[in-house]
Design an enzyme around this catalytic site. Structure first.
Site, PDB file in Angstrom:
ATOM      1  N   ASN A  30       0.845  -1.194   0.000  1.00 41.30           N
ATOM      2  CA  ASN A  30       0.000   0.000   0.000  1.00 41.30           C
ATOM      3  C   ASN A  30       0.884   1.250   0.000  1.00 41.30           C
ATOM      4  OD1 ASN A  30       0.349   1.014   2.888  1.00 41.30           O
ATOM      5  ND2 ASN A  30      -0.282  -1.121   3.238  1.00 41.30           N
ATOM      6  N   ARG A  31       0.249   2.399  -0.072  1.00 41.71           N
ATOM      7  CA  ARG A  31       0.963   3.656  -0.304  1.00 41.71           C
ATOM      8  C   ARG A  31       1.414   4.370   0.967  1.00 41.71           C
ATOM      9  NH1 ARG A  31       0.753   5.129  -5.481  1.00 41.71           N
ATOM     10  NH2 ARG A  31      -0.897   4.277  -6.801  1.00 41.71           N
TER      11      ARG A  31
END
Ligand code: C5P
Length: 225
Positions: A30-31
């Site tokens: 994820n970011r």
């Protein structure tokens, strides 16, 4: 200079995004940059706390001065590390972006390209580490969660946050609006700090260090009874 008002406290902070392996070289991720968790750790150390930072994948961030950093990869590793440090912590903060799902199968060798259609990736649920830590909480320990919510307006985001605070059972929940360049992969943050007692404090837009300081201001008041 910051006040030395966290001396005598041991705080455990998780940060960054977990990576759930598919094979030796691939993962689901994820970011999360880890910046908010690192800021919480750095500010707590500057205010005199003993800090253990459990860091999953992050942007290229300098380890905060005076903080013990343990690096982890997957949610399973982060879970083990947090349960271990929480045994001795006065405050536990789950700022990490933990994958909700992981691949069922971990290929021993790199998955090969082939001419036929690929198999679908089967996923299974990861345990909710925050809920587990709340369940294992020792007397007097304060547990803080984070909620990154996308909503159509601030009312939505707050309502989601209130429901999440109840569902997770933690003492505090930091609610951030995300999306549209907010919170993830950026330097600034804003949101609300919700307390299980019902108190709700706006966290005005500013640096992640400022938000960290505002969170600690509230949290340490409860951790000292
Ligand atoms: O349910 P949601 O993922 O939005 O909750 C976010 C909070 O729960 C964060 O504090 C995050 O660190 C924690 N979390 C966790 N274990 C998971 C998923 C989220 O501890 N598997």
């Amino acid at each position: 200079a910051l006040p030395r008002d966290m001396e005598g406290l041991h705080v455990a902070v998780s940060a960054g995004g977990t990576r759930e392996p598919l094979d030796p070289v691939r993962f689901l991720g994820n970011r999360s940059s880890g910046r908010q968790g690192f800021a919480l750790a750095r500010v707590a150390a500057q205010r005199g706390a003993r800090v253990t930072l459990v860091a999953a994948h992050t942007a290229d961030l300098a380890p905060p001065a005076g903080v013990e950093v343990e690096r982890v990869g997957s949610a399973a590793e982060l879970r083990d590390a947090m349960h271990w440090v929480a045994k001795d912590a006065d405050v536990v903060v789950m700022a990490a972006a933990v994958a909700d799902f992981r691949p069922v199968d971990l290929a021993e060798h790199k998955i090969k390209k082939s001419d036929r259609d690929p198999d679908p990736v089967r996923l299974t649920r990861n345990p909710d580490i925050l809920v587990e830590l709340v369940g294992a909480r020792r007397a007097g320990q304060v547990v803080v969660g984070f909620a990154a919510e996308t909503g159509d307006g601030q009312g939505d985001v707050l309502d989601y946050g209130r429901a999440k605070l109840r569902r997770k059972g933690c003492d505090w929940l930091v609610v951030n609006a995300v999306g549209d360049g907010k919170a993830f992969e950026v330097e600034d943050n804003a949101g609300w700090l919700l307390s299980a007692t019902g108190a709700e404090t706006a966290l005005p837009h500013g640096s992640k260090a400022r938000l960290a300081s505002a969170v600690w201001d509230s949290v340490i008041r409860t951790s000292r009874g």
